[in-house]
Write an enzyme that holds these catalytic residues in place. Structure first.
Site, PDB file in Angstrom:
ATOM      1  N   ARG A 173       0.813  -1.232   0.000  1.00  0.00           N
ATOM      2  CA  ARG A 173       0.000   0.000   0.000  1.00  0.00           C
ATOM      3  C   ARG A 173       0.843   1.278   0.000  1.00  0.00           C
ATOM      4  O   ARG A 173       0.489   2.283   0.630  1.00  0.00           O
ATOM      5  CB  ARG A 173      -0.967   0.022   1.186  1.00  0.00           C
ATOM      6  N   SER A 223     -10.821  -0.292   3.581  1.00  0.00           N
ATOM      7  CA  SER A 223     -10.122  -0.686   4.809  1.00  0.00           C
ATOM      8  C   SER A 223      -9.513   0.530   5.494  1.00  0.00           C
ATOM      9  O   SER A 223      -8.753   1.271   4.876  1.00  0.00           O
ATOM     10  CB  SER A 223      -8.991  -1.660   4.486  1.00  0.00           C
ATOM     11  N   GLU A 298      -4.505   2.641   6.700  1.00  0.00           N
ATOM     12  CA  GLU A 298      -4.336   2.656   5.242  1.00  0.00           C
ATOM     13  C   GLU A 298      -4.918   3.957   4.683  1.00  0.00           C
ATOM     14  O   GLU A 298      -4.388   4.550   3.743  1.00  0.00           O
ATOM     15  CB  GLU A 298      -5.082   1.448   4.665  1.00  0.00           C
TER      16      GLU A 298
HETATM   17  C1  FAD Z   1     -15.737   0.136  -0.804  1.00  0.00           C
HETATM   18  C2  FAD Z   1     -14.243   0.292  -0.954  1.00  0.00           C
HETATM   19  C3  FAD Z   1     -13.445  -0.814  -1.154  1.00  0.00           C
HETATM   20  C4  FAD Z   1     -12.060  -0.696  -1.305  1.00  0.00           C
HETATM   21  N1  FAD Z   1     -11.312  -1.817  -1.519  1.00  0.00           N
HETATM   22  C5  FAD Z   1      -9.990  -1.709  -1.702  1.00  0.00           C
HETATM   23  C6  FAD Z   1      -9.187  -2.865  -1.963  1.00  0.00           C
HETATM   24  O1  FAD Z   1      -9.674  -3.990  -2.049  1.00  0.00           O
HETATM   25  N2  FAD Z   1      -7.861  -2.688  -2.125  1.00  0.00           N
HETATM   26  C7  FAD Z   1      -7.271  -1.461  -2.077  1.00  0.00           C
HETATM   27  O2  FAD Z   1      -6.047  -1.366  -2.260  1.00  0.00           O
HETATM   28  N3  FAD Z   1      -8.004  -0.351  -1.807  1.00  0.00           N
HETATM   29  C8  FAD Z   1      -9.331  -0.426  -1.639  1.00  0.00           C
HETATM   30  N4  FAD Z   1     -10.080   0.696  -1.371  1.00  0.00           N
HETATM   31  C9  FAD Z   1      -9.415   2.004  -1.197  1.00  0.00           C
HETATM   32  C10 FAD Z   1      -9.264   2.826  -2.477  1.00  0.00           C
HETATM   33  O3  FAD Z   1     -10.277   2.519  -3.425  1.00  0.00           O
HETATM   34  C11 FAD Z   1      -7.885   2.636  -3.099  1.00  0.00           C
HETATM   35  O4  FAD Z   1      -6.870   3.040  -2.210  1.00  0.00           O
HETATM   36  C12 FAD Z   1      -7.698   3.414  -4.430  1.00  0.00           C
HETATM   37  O5  FAD Z   1      -6.438   3.086  -4.921  1.00  0.00           O
HETATM   38  C13 FAD Z   1      -7.784   4.933  -4.261  1.00  0.00           C
HETATM   39  O6  FAD Z   1      -7.960   5.497  -5.544  1.00  0.00           O
HETATM   40  P1  FAD Z   1      -8.555   6.968  -5.702  1.00  0.00           P
HETATM   41  O7  FAD Z   1      -8.494   7.329  -7.141  1.00  0.00           O
HETATM   42  O8  FAD Z   1      -9.889   7.055  -5.065  1.00  0.00           O
HETATM   43  O9  FAD Z   1      -7.474   7.813  -4.888  1.00  0.00           O
HETATM   44  P2  FAD Z   1      -7.749   8.927  -3.771  1.00  0.00           P
HETATM   45  O10 FAD Z   1      -8.464   8.311  -2.635  1.00  0.00           O
HETATM   46  O11 FAD Z   1      -8.346  10.117  -4.414  1.00  0.00           O
HETATM   47  O12 FAD Z   1      -6.252   9.250  -3.330  1.00  0.00           O
HETATM   48  C14 FAD Z   1      -5.511   8.283  -2.606  1.00  0.00           C
HETATM   49  C15 FAD Z   1      -4.047   8.735  -2.560  1.00  0.00           C
HETATM   50  O13 FAD Z   1      -3.508   8.731  -3.885  1.00  0.00           O
HETATM   51  C16 FAD Z   1      -3.052  10.036  -4.238  1.00  0.00           C
HETATM   52  N5  FAD Z   1      -3.381  10.219  -5.662  1.00  0.00           N
HETATM   53  C17 FAD Z   1      -4.585  10.068  -6.267  1.00  0.00           C
HETATM   54  N6  FAD Z   1      -4.455  10.288  -7.581  1.00  0.00           N
HETATM   55  C18 FAD Z   1      -3.153  10.605  -7.809  1.00  0.00           C
HETATM   56  C19 FAD Z   1      -2.399  10.955  -8.967  1.00  0.00           C
HETATM   57  N7  FAD Z   1      -2.937  11.022 -10.190  1.00  0.00           N
HETATM   58  N8  FAD Z   1      -1.081  11.234  -8.809  1.00  0.00           N
HETATM   59  C20 FAD Z   1      -0.491  11.158  -7.597  1.00  0.00           C
HETATM   60  N9  FAD Z   1      -1.147  10.832  -6.459  1.00  0.00           N
HETATM   61  C21 FAD Z   1      -2.469  10.555  -6.574  1.00  0.00           C
HETATM   62  C22 FAD Z   1      -3.789  11.002  -3.330  1.00  0.00           C
HETATM   63  O14 FAD Z   1      -3.066  12.195  -3.144  1.00  0.00           O
HETATM   64  C23 FAD Z   1      -3.860  10.172  -2.054  1.00  0.00           C
HETATM   65  O15 FAD Z   1      -2.642  10.233  -1.355  1.00  0.00           O
HETATM   66  C24 FAD Z   1     -11.466   0.587  -1.237  1.00  0.00           C
HETATM   67  C25 FAD Z   1     -12.275   1.712  -1.025  1.00  0.00           C
HETATM   68  C26 FAD Z   1     -13.644   1.576  -0.894  1.00  0.00           C
HETATM   69  C27 FAD Z   1     -14.490   2.805  -0.688  1.00  0.00           C
END
Ligand code: FAD
Length: 315
Positions: A173, A223, A298
């Protein structure tokens, strides 16, 4: 702020003043961002970053906000969202190239329909390609880093670089893109030739299991706690630890440890960042009392001054 706003407007970069961050995260929590910017091209990102840096304004880049807790006070600076404008994908044999805003579940499904294997475990992750790369997201003991050939990113000065997968610092992560100074723009993934039926079947199974296990009907952030190997060895995965400590169902304000999966905190309606942080503080304290260890988060916290850190580091 006003000067940055007028320069962004003059340059026709899509910008909104005082946008509610509740609309941009899956927890539906957060105050207002002074500036909320949705660039449509790499050039607009460069221009945005240049204007914000010139004015000394903090900025943070987000995807779908599915791993973020925004503060009730919002952000006294800019939130830059890479969304639909960055959703181009191209397939060439077993390689896939995608922009940062690509929606992961649809990328996984498109790969399946072309008979490409490697993203089955990601079909239920509600994030963007940029966010998943920054988080090295994944499930079932797999992560995106395992299939990344290269990533292009923009640094704070607006220069674009390309890094091989092995140089992205992927670990559990985590990646080098979490230090807030790099904007992921695009990535190439290397998948494996298979056929669409078994890949699709596996995705259906993954989604079925997630639906059965996760509290998907209420706003949440996935999580909350991450897997600490030491705690895991003795006590199991984070959800099990929270449950063993008798914390399932614990509620502060409208934030509640899910009854369905104890590693999720759900928003019952009007939860605030204070509710969530207070609840996490209590859960971590009890876990510490029982296991003698500090459980890491996380989920990442976005402070009003625009820095982003694993939530436990801000408590
Ligand atoms: C119902 C649910 C289930 C989930 N299941 C999982 C799972 O099974 N496994 C898992 O790993 N995660 C899971 N997640 C968490 C989440 O979906 C992941 O961490 C995902 O990778 C976040 O993507 P995001 O685009 O929403 O990023 P954001 O939440 O918008 O950002 C997360 C981080 O990434 C950075 N970031 C975002 N975009 C960029 C970019 N273009 N350049 C640089 N930095 C950036 C942000 O600054 C921040 O630090 C889950 C979430 C939910 C709500």
């Amino acid at each position: 702020m006003k000067k940055a706003l007028s320069r962004l407007l003059a340059a026709e970069v899509p910008v909104v003043e005082g946008e509610s961050l509740k609309r941009h995260c899956t927890w539906r929590i957060g105050g207002l961002a002074d500036l909320f910017i949705e660039p449509r091209s790499v050039e607009e990102i460069r221009l945005t970053v240049e204007i914000l840096n010139e004015r000394g304004l903090p900025w943070v880049v987000i995807g779908r906000g599915s791993n973020l807790l925004f503060d009730d006070q919002g952000v006294r600076g800019a939130v830059i969202k890479l969304g639909r404008a960055f959703s181009q994908v191209s397939f060439d044999g077993e390689t896939v190239r995608g922009c940062a805003g690509v929606w992961i579940p649809s990328l996984a499904r498109r790969s399946a329909s072309l008979g490409l294997s490697g993203l089955e475990h990601m079909v239920g992750i509600p994030g963007t390609l940029g966010g998943v790369i920054a988080m090295n997201g994944g499930s079932l003991r797999q992560n995106i880093g395992q299939v990344v050939d290269w990533v292009t990113y923009m640094d704070r000065e607006g220069t674009v670089h390309r890094l091989d997968g092995s140089g992205c610092g992927f670990s559990y992560r985590s990646s080098c893109f979490q230090d807030s100074s790099k904007v992921v723009l695009e990535a190439q993934l290397s998948l494996k030739r298979s056929s669409s039926v078994p890949v699709r079947e596996e995705m259906v199974q993954v989604l079925k299991e997630r639906k059965a296990k996760f509290p998907l009907s209420l706003p949440n952030c996935g999580s909350v706690f991450s897997n600490d190997p030491e705690i895991h060895r003795e006590w199991g995965p984070p959800g099990k630890v929270v449950e063993t400590c008798g914390l399932k169902g614990l509620r502060i304000g409208d934030a509640k440890v899910s009854e369905k999966h104890a590693n999720f905190i759900v928003n019952l309606g009007e939860a605030t960042s204070v509710d969530v942080m207070s609840l996490i503080r209590v859960v971590r304290r009890v876990i510490h009392d029982v296991t003698g260890r500090e459980i890491p988060c996380e989920v990442r916290y976005v402070s009003p001054s625009g820095w982003v850190v694993a939530l436990h580091k801000s408590l």
